[in-house]
Design a protein around this motif. Structure first.
Motif, PDB file in Angstrom:
ATOM      1  N   LYS A 252      22.275  -2.429 -36.703  1.00  0.00           N
ATOM      2  CA  LYS A 252      23.373  -1.627 -36.029  1.00  0.00           C
ATOM      3  C   LYS A 252      22.617   0.139 -36.157  1.00  0.00           C
ATOM      4  O   LYS A 252      22.991   0.793 -35.492  1.00  0.00           O
ATOM      5  N   ASN A 253      23.095   0.465 -36.858  1.00  0.00           N
ATOM      6  CA  ASN A 253      22.656   2.041 -37.528  1.00  0.00           C
ATOM      7  C   ASN A 253      21.174   2.000 -37.685  1.00  0.00           C
ATOM      8  O   ASN A 253      20.841   3.490 -37.353  1.00  0.00           O
ATOM      9  N   GLU A 254      20.146   1.648 -38.072  1.00  0.00           N
ATOM     10  CA  GLU A 254      18.352   1.862 -38.936  1.00  0.00           C
ATOM     11  C   GLU A 254      18.017   1.126 -37.556  1.00  0.00           C
ATOM     12  O   GLU A 254      16.666   1.410 -37.468  1.00  0.00           O
ATOM     13  N   ASN A 255      18.189   0.326 -36.998  1.00  0.00           N
ATOM     14  CA  ASN A 255      17.531  -0.723 -35.812  1.00  0.00           C
ATOM     15  C   ASN A 255      16.036  -1.342 -36.707  1.00  0.00           C
ATOM     16  O   ASN A 255      15.600  -1.647 -36.124  1.00  0.00           O
ATOM     17  N   GLU A 256      17.117  -1.390 -38.297  1.00  0.00           N
ATOM     18  CA  GLU A 256      15.865  -2.437 -38.739  1.00  0.00           C
ATOM     19  C   GLU A 256      15.547  -4.112 -38.362  1.00  0.00           C
ATOM     20  O   GLU A 256      16.872  -4.586 -38.132  1.00  0.00           O
ATOM     21  N   ILE A 257      14.605  -4.238 -38.301  1.00  0.00           N
ATOM     22  CA  ILE A 257      14.197  -5.929 -37.810  1.00  0.00           C
ATOM     23  C   ILE A 257      13.085  -6.505 -39.127  1.00  0.00           C
ATOM     24  O   ILE A 257      12.020  -5.907 -39.068  1.00  0.00           O
ATOM     25  N   ARG A 258      14.351  -7.561 -39.577  1.00  0.00           N
ATOM     26  CA  ARG A 258      13.441  -7.687 -40.696  1.00  0.00           C
ATOM     27  C   ARG A 258      12.916  -8.879 -40.142  1.00  0.00           C
ATOM     28  O   ARG A 258      13.456  -9.585 -39.149  1.00  0.00           O
ATOM     29  N   PHE A 259      11.762 -10.042 -41.295  1.00  0.00           N
ATOM     30  CA  PHE A 259      11.288 -11.313 -40.403  1.00  0.00           C
ATOM     31  C   PHE A 259       9.934 -11.496 -41.911  1.00  0.00           C
ATOM     32  O   PHE A 259       9.662 -11.132 -42.513  1.00  0.00           O
ATOM     33  N   VAL A 260      10.739 -12.642 -41.492  1.00  0.00           N
ATOM     34  CA  VAL A 260       9.558 -13.804 -42.808  1.00  0.00           C
ATOM     35  C   VAL A 260       8.101 -14.881 -42.668  1.00  0.00           C
ATOM     36  O   VAL A 260       8.799 -15.158 -41.382  1.00  0.00           O
ATOM     37  N   GLY A 261       7.570 -14.708 -43.218  1.00  0.00           N
ATOM     38  CA  GLY A 261       6.564 -15.062 -42.978  1.00  0.00           C
ATOM     39  C   GLY A 261       6.309 -16.589 -43.745  1.00  0.00           C
ATOM     40  O   GLY A 261       6.193 -15.905 -44.977  1.00  0.00           O
ATOM     41  N   VAL A 262       5.994 -18.245 -43.469  1.00  0.00           N
ATOM     42  CA  VAL A 262       5.930 -18.723 -44.923  1.00  0.00           C
ATOM     43  C   VAL A 262       4.256 -18.951 -43.633  1.00  0.00           C
ATOM     44  O   VAL A 262       3.465 -19.924 -42.993  1.00  0.00           O
ATOM     45  N   ALA A 263       3.481 -19.412 -45.556  1.00  0.00           N
ATOM     46  CA  ALA A 263       2.518 -19.681 -45.103  1.00  0.00           C
ATOM     47  C   ALA A 263       2.220 -21.470 -45.129  1.00  0.00           C
ATOM     48  O   ALA A 263       2.847 -21.604 -45.413  1.00  0.00           O
ATOM     49  N   GLU A 264       0.666 -21.729 -45.150  1.00  0.00           N
ATOM     50  CA  GLU A 264       0.329 -23.052 -45.346  1.00  0.00           C
ATOM     51  C   GLU A 264       0.312 -23.075 -46.395  1.00  0.00           C
ATOM     52  O   GLU A 264       1.412 -24.928 -46.872  1.00  0.00           O
ATOM     53  N   ASP A 265       0.480 -22.179 -47.269  1.00  0.00           N
ATOM     54  CA  ASP A 265       0.495 -22.727 -48.804  1.00  0.00           C
ATOM     55  C   ASP A 265       1.454 -22.967 -49.679  1.00  0.00           C
ATOM     56  O   ASP A 265       2.203 -21.948 -50.489  1.00  0.00           O
ATOM     57  N   SER A 266       2.453 -22.593 -48.197  1.00  0.00           N
ATOM     58  CA  SER A 266       4.241 -22.130 -49.219  1.00  0.00           C
ATOM     59  C   SER A 266       4.573 -20.844 -49.101  1.00  0.00           C
ATOM     60  O   SER A 266       5.242 -20.166 -50.107  1.00  0.00           O
ATOM     61  N   THR A 267       3.374 -20.009 -49.465  1.00  0.00           N
ATOM     62  CA  THR A 267       3.356 -18.949 -49.661  1.00  0.00           C
ATOM     63  C   THR A 267       4.382 -18.110 -48.477  1.00  0.00           C
ATOM     64  O   THR A 267       3.999 -17.741 -47.564  1.00  0.00           O
ATOM     65  N   VAL A 268       5.737 -17.356 -48.992  1.00  0.00           N
ATOM     66  CA  VAL A 268       6.974 -17.004 -48.406  1.00  0.00           C
ATOM     67  C   VAL A 268       6.469 -14.779 -48.502  1.00  0.00           C
ATOM     68  O   VAL A 268       6.870 -14.810 -49.805  1.00  0.00           O
ATOM     69  N   GLN A 269       6.420 -14.215 -47.916  1.00  0.00           N
ATOM     70  CA  GLN A 269       6.382 -13.240 -46.784  1.00  0.00           C
ATOM     71  C   GLN A 269       7.316 -12.140 -46.385  1.00  0.00           C
ATOM     72  O   GLN A 269       7.546 -12.841 -45.583  1.00  0.00           O
ATOM     73  N   GLU A 270       7.449 -11.134 -46.641  1.00  0.00           N
ATOM     74  CA  GLU A 270       8.951 -10.695 -46.008  1.00  0.00           C
ATOM     75  C   GLU A 270       7.864  -9.527 -45.176  1.00  0.00           C
ATOM     76  O   GLU A 270       7.121  -8.721 -45.883  1.00  0.00           O
ATOM     77  N   PHE A 271       7.789  -9.142 -43.993  1.00  0.00           N
ATOM     78  CA  PHE A 271       7.292  -7.815 -42.706  1.00  0.00           C
ATOM     79  C   PHE A 271       8.958  -7.686 -42.901  1.00  0.00           C
ATOM     80  O   PHE A 271      10.181  -8.002 -42.777  1.00  0.00           O
ATOM     81  N   ASN A 272       8.827  -5.866 -41.939  1.00  0.00           N
ATOM     82  CA  ASN A 272       9.606  -5.520 -41.369  1.00  0.00           C
ATOM     83  C   ASN A 272       8.719  -4.247 -40.356  1.00  0.00           C
ATOM     84  O   ASN A 272       7.463  -4.592 -40.018  1.00  0.00           O
ATOM     85  N   LEU A 273       9.639  -4.116 -39.537  1.00  0.00           N
ATOM     86  CA  LEU A 273       8.878  -3.264 -38.103  1.00  0.00           C
ATOM     87  C   LEU A 273       9.073  -1.608 -38.547  1.00  0.00           C
ATOM     88  O   LEU A 273       9.894  -0.945 -39.355  1.00  0.00           O
TER      89      LEU A 273
END
Length: 514
Positions: free
Chosen positions: A490-511
């Motif tokens: 709401k305040n900073e327009n922050e958008i985060r999403f998470v990627g899950v790889a085929e080898d189950s690695t979990v990675q975090e991204f944002n804009l």
């Protein structure tokens, strides 16, 4: 010279600088004293602005006015009365002309409104007739499919249909729909970034790699919890609640491949719901349901408000509605489809859900009636994902032919295609932000692209930003982490999403905004 008010010869003619018309001075002065405007142009006018017209150069002085008892005085009185009457007649004629114009305009608008209403009534009647014909045809089709399924079951070639429409809690679903509709209408999320602002995807960090392979994953943006399942029956839970994010890996009660995961609310506690080939488990050994499908469960869809209700999509091309509270969880099971079910999604209001298949179809159903509402046709045959946009009237459909892909945006209000995004590589996954302004797509070469919708002008910018993360593990799915209620959004327009790889690695991204 003729007076423009009385239509008679003017004895003392004057000219109005506002309209250029000629008047008898006594008439125009009388009109100005009451109206203060030019009788012809309706512009403000004073007596001092009148221009006298010299008709003679005689210096003869007119006689004085006699008393009212004389015949000349009476004649003058009669003349004054006649002049006043002429002024009144002029005013009435002018008002009558204006009234006729206003009446003509009102009649035109009334006639147009009547035509619009008549067209609306005609279209409504046509829609009712078409809906009745569709209901009759669907009823006949369902009867035929039911009989065929029963025959196949008796012959050992299929599975009988279980559950019934009567068991669906239609009233609760409709009430939940009203609550969610009012809630979403009041929220109105906005992506407050300038149209020409530079936006890019930024990798934040790697969260962990719980297994060697991931078979299913799901993220709940409300609780900021991610579930990752594997082929050995283990389930990993990641928490993204803030600082001190943790990972919990637990073995489930069953061995085998986890094919689908989600969250259900049990006694106000979000618990994972896990699908194996032959059973469904809620929580860690808390409750077990029998898998009513003849094959593996591909996906679990949970109602956005009534989280005890969930839909399972099976490899047997059947979808089923369940209630986790009831002892007999199965409420309704659809007839077997001729097409292979691939994916599905619930509408944000919970009144609809969509299912895509490998026959170039996306079928939209009513949750409370289990009736098919409409069928949409994507560009390619195999549907890989369907997703309702948070705005409630878009349905995003990703389809592929194996090499090329396309993301179609349908408007549910008219069941029409409003936009499409083409990809020269397989499309693996996509998400859309809470304001329905940014679509994030995941390509086969670990390419993450942004596609921006600008509400002003209703314009799309495809591949607005692209970033290839070849140095990371091959991503299998992406999940939106940001929620409409997040203060950072709401305040900073922050958008985060998470990627899950085929080898189950979990990675975090944002804009990132440049």
């Amino acid at each position: 010279m003729i007076c423009s008010i009385s239509g008679q010869q003017a004895s003392d003619p004057v000219i109005s600088p506002k309209s250029g018309a000629i008047f008898d001075r006594k008439h125009i002065e009388s009109y100005i004293s009451t109206a203060g405007t030019d009788p012809i142009s309706d512009q403000p006018l004073t007596v001092e602005e009148l221009i006298a017209v010299k008709t003679s150069v005689s210096e003869v002085i007119p006689p004085r006015i006699s008393s009212a008892t004389s015949i000349p005085a009476l004649l003058s009185t009669f003349q004054n009365e006649w002049d006043a009457l002429a002024l009144e007649v002029f005013t009435l004629r002018k008002q009558l002309y204006k009234a006729r114009e206003e009446l003509s305009a009102a009649l035109y608008h009334h006639d147009a409104a009547v035509r619009v209403a008549a067209n609306a009534i005609r279209e409504r009647d046509e829609a009712k007739a078409a809906l009745q014909e569709l209901a009759i045809s669907i009823g006949k089709s369902e009867v035929g499919e039911t009989a065929e399924a029963v025959n196949n079951s008796e012959n050992g070639n299929g599975k009988a249909i279980a559950g019934s429409i009567d068991e669906i809690p239609a009233e609760e679903i409709n009430q939940a729909r009203e609550v969610l509709f009012s809630l979403h209408k009041s929220q109105k999320p906005v992506f407050d970034i300038a149209p020409d602002a530079q936006i890019s995807v930024e990798f934040i960090e790697k969260k962990g790699q719980p297994f060697k392979k991931s078979t299913a994953s799901f993220l709940d943006s409300e609780t900021k919890s991610l579930l990752v399942g594997t082929s050995t029956g283990q389930l990993a839970k990641f928490a993204f609640a803030g600082e001190g994010d943790d990972i919990l890996t637990k073995s489930t009660a069953s061995k085998g491949t986890i094919t689908a995961v989600n969250f259900v609310l049990v006694e106000s506690e979000p618990l994972p719901i896990i699908a194996y080939k032959n059973k469904i488990i809620i929580g860690q050994n808390k409750r077990t349901f029998k898998n009513n499908h003849s094959g593996a469960i591909l996906q679990i869809l949970v109602h956005p408000k009534l989280t005890n209700l969930f839909i399972t999509l099976g490899e047997d091309n059947v979808w089923a509605l369940h209630d986790s509270i009831r002892e007999q969880s199965l409420l309704y099971q659809s007839p077997m489809s001729d097409s292979n079910i691939r994916t599905g999604d619930f509408h944000p209001d919970g009144a609809l859900f969509a299912i895509g298949n490998d026959s170039k179809e996306v079928k939209v159903y009513g949750t409370s009636t289990a009736e098919q509402m409409t069928v949409l046709e994507p560009f390619y045959t195999n549907v890989i994902k369907v997703k309702f946009a948070p705005n409630g009237y878009w349905l995003l459909v990703g389809s592929t032919d194996g090499e090329k892909s396309r993301l179609d945006v349908f408007d549910l209000r008219k069941s029409t295609l409003v936009h499409n995004i083409t990809f020269e590589e397989p499309l693996r996954d996509f998400v859309i932000d809470p304001s329905s302004s940014i679509v994030v797509s995941l390509g086969g070469s670990n390419t993450i692209a942004l596609h921006k919708y600008i509400k002003k002008g209703k314009q799309w910018k495809n591949n607005y930003s692209m970033e290839s993360f070849t140095n990371l593990s091959t991503l299998q799915a992406i999940h939106l982490l940001t929620n409409v209620n997040d203060e950072s959004f709401k305040n900073e327009n922050e958008i985060r999403f998470v990627g899950v790889a085929e080898d189950s690695t979990v990675q975090e991204f944002n804009l990132s905004y440049g």
